[in-house]
Scaffold this active site. Structure first.
Site, PDB file in Angstrom:
ATOM      1  N   HIS A   1      -2.994   2.889  -4.486  1.00  0.00           N
ATOM      2  CA  HIS A   1      -2.397   2.473  -3.205  1.00  0.00           C
ATOM      3  C   HIS A   1      -0.942   2.050  -3.409  1.00  0.00           C
ATOM      4  CE1 HIS A   1      -6.019   2.548  -0.617  1.00  0.00           C
ATOM      5  NE2 HIS A   1      -6.661   2.315  -1.742  1.00  0.00           N
TER       6      HIS A   1
ATOM      7  N   ASP B   1       0.872  -1.186   0.000  1.00  0.00           N
ATOM      8  CA  ASP B   1       0.000   0.000   0.000  1.00  0.00           C
ATOM      9  C   ASP B   1       0.899   1.223   0.000  1.00  0.00           C
ATOM     10  OD1 ASP B   1      -2.339   1.792   0.567  1.00  0.00           O
ATOM     11  OD2 ASP B   1      -3.318  -0.138   0.904  1.00  0.00           O
TER      12      ASP B   1
ATOM     13  N   GLU C   1     -10.114   2.281  -5.020  1.00  0.00           N
ATOM     14  CA  GLU C   1      -9.874   3.695  -4.714  1.00  0.00           C
ATOM     15  C   GLU C   1      -8.791   4.354  -5.564  1.00  0.00           C
ATOM     16  OE1 GLU C   1     -11.147   3.824  -0.063  1.00  0.00           O
ATOM     17  OE2 GLU C   1      -9.185   2.988  -0.461  1.00  0.00           O
TER      18      GLU C   1
END
Ligand code: ACM
Ligand code: ZN
Length: 620
Positions: free
Chosen positions: A274, A198, A340
């Site tokens: 990420h 991440d 995301e």
């Protein structure tokens, strides 16, 4: 003996026998088995009792060794494992012919006065039978153990029973990961989803790209109130000293450790977003190519953290990374994240725009879908299947992709319509990083998910054929979880509840009955020194407005049998304070805050809640 002292003696006797009754009468099983029939009589065993296994079966020997180790932790008795016949033994027996009811993971247990027989079609079934047997044994060190006779037949509702641990936001050591797996398997979880990369750290050694870990695994150190300390930027010259990673040897060791416990690891390398840690190591993979740092905090959308989709070299790099991953992890799935993505970074990038033109992609979701399909082909070439967060549906799903439905149930519904499978991890039931109790007690995290709500989770969405739902999973994201004790605290007991949801038959659930079993397992956590939350005992508070426009305070305890005492004068409440009677409470003139605590059977059991009316009003 006079009447009064006789009565006193009786009460004493009842008190003693009920405190030692744990494990005699209260063998609380979680998850609840499909069938259990208690029989008359008891079975006793000591350190001399033997565990019998079929001869020449190394897999069952390993299962038996793990079982014997777990039993020794519980009782202090280390039993010998043998293939010779022995009396009063605990036998692991593989069925000669498959019992179709038990399937791949089911088992049966028969505890008689003479012996214990755990039988199954497969070593996995024997392992789960052994886990259930351990729950028949009281968590008390004892040289001789007696358990009531019983007969159990059991098998799971779902094949994917997972927990995810995020080791990027904070790094957890090899031993902590093993401890996490140890605890999972006691409740028959069989998938460990390992969120390895991440913005905050790349945790898996990739031989071809050493900077992913030499640079990407380390950020500057920040300690404090997680969620806010993150945003304190690096000072110039400040060294990145916080983090860590797993070498490939350590990964192999953990894969083997998990496999011996019938846990499949699903590794996640989260792309295209990420990815700030990877970009810190190799800036050329982003659209701008600008140097960046590994984030010391939650930086979703803060700083450039997406792979450029126009850069062909990125797919060569991903081919190598996923190739190394595929050789490390024998499971069928690799998780590619996909969540995301801040697609704005692609918008202004000439390479990404060129890609869109060449591939006739109408919008940015289609550009992400193009990326995912390329990665899917890479995985196929390594013999692996792609699973990703439900954003991978946007712009078109890659063929054969499996969806992890996290933004509610909708991802799974859409996936099923397109003929794809899903794993259910909706935030409203499965996000174990969310607060599990009153915010003023629990203090720091994202959303809110109480234990009782987890128990209401039905993984198969309405209108979806059950066959499309592989199972479900609890997610332990660690933005707000800076140490391993806190990982345990957030995971348990909610993962106990989810274990029952994923294993036990639908329609058998009863919250009040479950709570009493769960409390018995709190004693097991205590014995194993596993941290867990007792937030079920804390009062949940709310301010309500009456029809006349007056503010009142209510409490909604999560479990039955709690007495809530409160004060308005900033003194510690106890059982001599005002007691909540279920009716909305009027706030006295001059007061501005309420202090409250739960009691049960005359003893304090919850933690102290202190909250201002101002805060309660803000929540309304
Ligand atoms: C997620 O929680 N971003 C999958
Ligand atoms: Zn680009």
């Amino acid at each position: 003996m006079n009447k009064i002292s006789f009565l006193f003696a009786c009460i004493l006797l009842i008190a003693i026998s009920s405190s030692s009754a744990f494990g005699q009468n209260r063998q609380s099983l979680i998850p609840q088995p499909v069938e259990r029939k208690d029989l008359p009589g008891t079975f006793s065993f000591t350190s001399k009792t033997k565990v019998i296994i079929p001869s020449e079966n190394p897999e069952i020997r390993e299962t038996a060794e793990i079982f014997a180790g777990q039993l020794a932790s519980l009782t202090g008795n280390k039993l010998l494992i043998t293939s010779d016949k022995a009396k009063r033994s605990i036998e692991l027996r593989l069925n000669n012919a498959d019992n179709s009811r038990l399937g791949k993971e089911g088992y049966s247990i028969r505890v008689s006065t003479l012996n214990v027989i755990i039988s199954a079609n497969s070593p996995a079934g024997l392992f789960y039978g052994a886990q259930t047997f351990l729950q028949l044994v009281p968590p008390v060190k004892n040289s001789s153990v007696t358990i009531p006779c019983t007969e159990i037949t059991d098998y799971p509702r779902f094949g994917w029973r997972g927990l995810m641990l995020d080791v990027s936001r904070h790094f957890f050591t090899k031993d902590e990961v093993k401890r996490f797996i140890d605890q999972m398997v006691k409740y028959k979880y069989n998938v460990f989803h390992w969120h390895l990369t991440d913005d905050n750290g790349w945790r898996v050694e990739i031989k071809a790209y050493p900077k992913l870990t030499s640079v990407g695994a380390w950020s500057v150190a920040r300690t404090g109130r997680y969620g806010s300390v993150y945003f304190i930027p690096e000072e110039s010259g400040e060294l990145a000293t916080y983090g860590g990673f797993y070498t490939q040897n350590v990964i192999r060791e953990i894969v083997e450790y998990a496999a011996a416990r019938f846990v499949t690891i699903v590794p996640e390398v989260d792309v295209p977003a990420h990815s700030r840690a990877a970009i810190a190591a190799y800036p050329e993979i982003s659209c701008s190519g600008k140097p960046t740092t590994v984030s010391a905090g939650t930086s979703n959308g803060i700083g450039e953290n997406v792979f450029c989709v126009g850069n062909e070299d990125n797919f060569k790099m991903l081919d190598v990374i996923f190739g190394e991953l595929a050789s490390l992890f024998p499971g069928e799935y690799i998780h590619i994240g996909g969540d995301e993505a801040n697609r704005e970074f692609w918008k202004g990038c000439p390479k990404c725009r060129q890609r869109m033109k060449e591939e006739n992609l109408k919008n940015l979701p289609e550009l992400q879908s193009y990326f995912t399909q390329r990665v899917s082909k890479i995985l196929q070439s390594k013999g692996k299947k792609l699973i990703g967060w439900d954003e991978i549906l946007e712009g078109g799903l890659a063929p054969d992709a499996t969806v992890m439905s996290w933004r509610g149930m909708e991802g799974a519904i859409a996936a099923a319509k397109a003929g794809h499978h899903s794993v259910m991890t909706p935030t409203q039931f499965c996000y174990l990083d969310y607060l599990q109790g009153e915010k003023n007690i629990e203090r720091v995290s994202f959303g809110y998910l109480r234990a009782k709500r987890v128990y209401e989770f039905e993984p198969v969405p309405e209108g979806v054929e059950a066959g499309y739902i592989l199972g479900g999973q609890g997610n332990v994201w660690t933005e707000f979880i800076p140490n391993y004790r806190r990982v345990e605290y957030m995971t348990w007991p909610r993962a106990l509840i989810l274990a029952e949801v994923l294993w036990s038959p639908k329609g058998k659930r009863n919250w009040d009955e479950f709570v009493s079993r769960m409390e018995d397992h709190f004693l097991r956590f205590d014995q194993a020194e596993v941290n867990y939350s007792t937030s079920i005992y804390d009062p949940e508070i709310a301010m309500v407005k009456t029809e006349k426009g007056e503010f009142r305070i209510t409490f909604t305890p999560e479990i039955k049998g709690l007495d809530i005492y409160y004060t308005f004068d900033c003194t510690f409440p106890d059982k001599f304070s005002a007691k909540y009677n279920g009716k909305p409470i009027q706030t006295p003139r001059g007061s501005s805050e309420i202090w409250a605590i739960s009691y049960r059977s005359g003893k304090p059991i919850g933690r102290l809640l202190v909250i201002t009316f101002e805060e309660l009003k803000a929540r309304m």
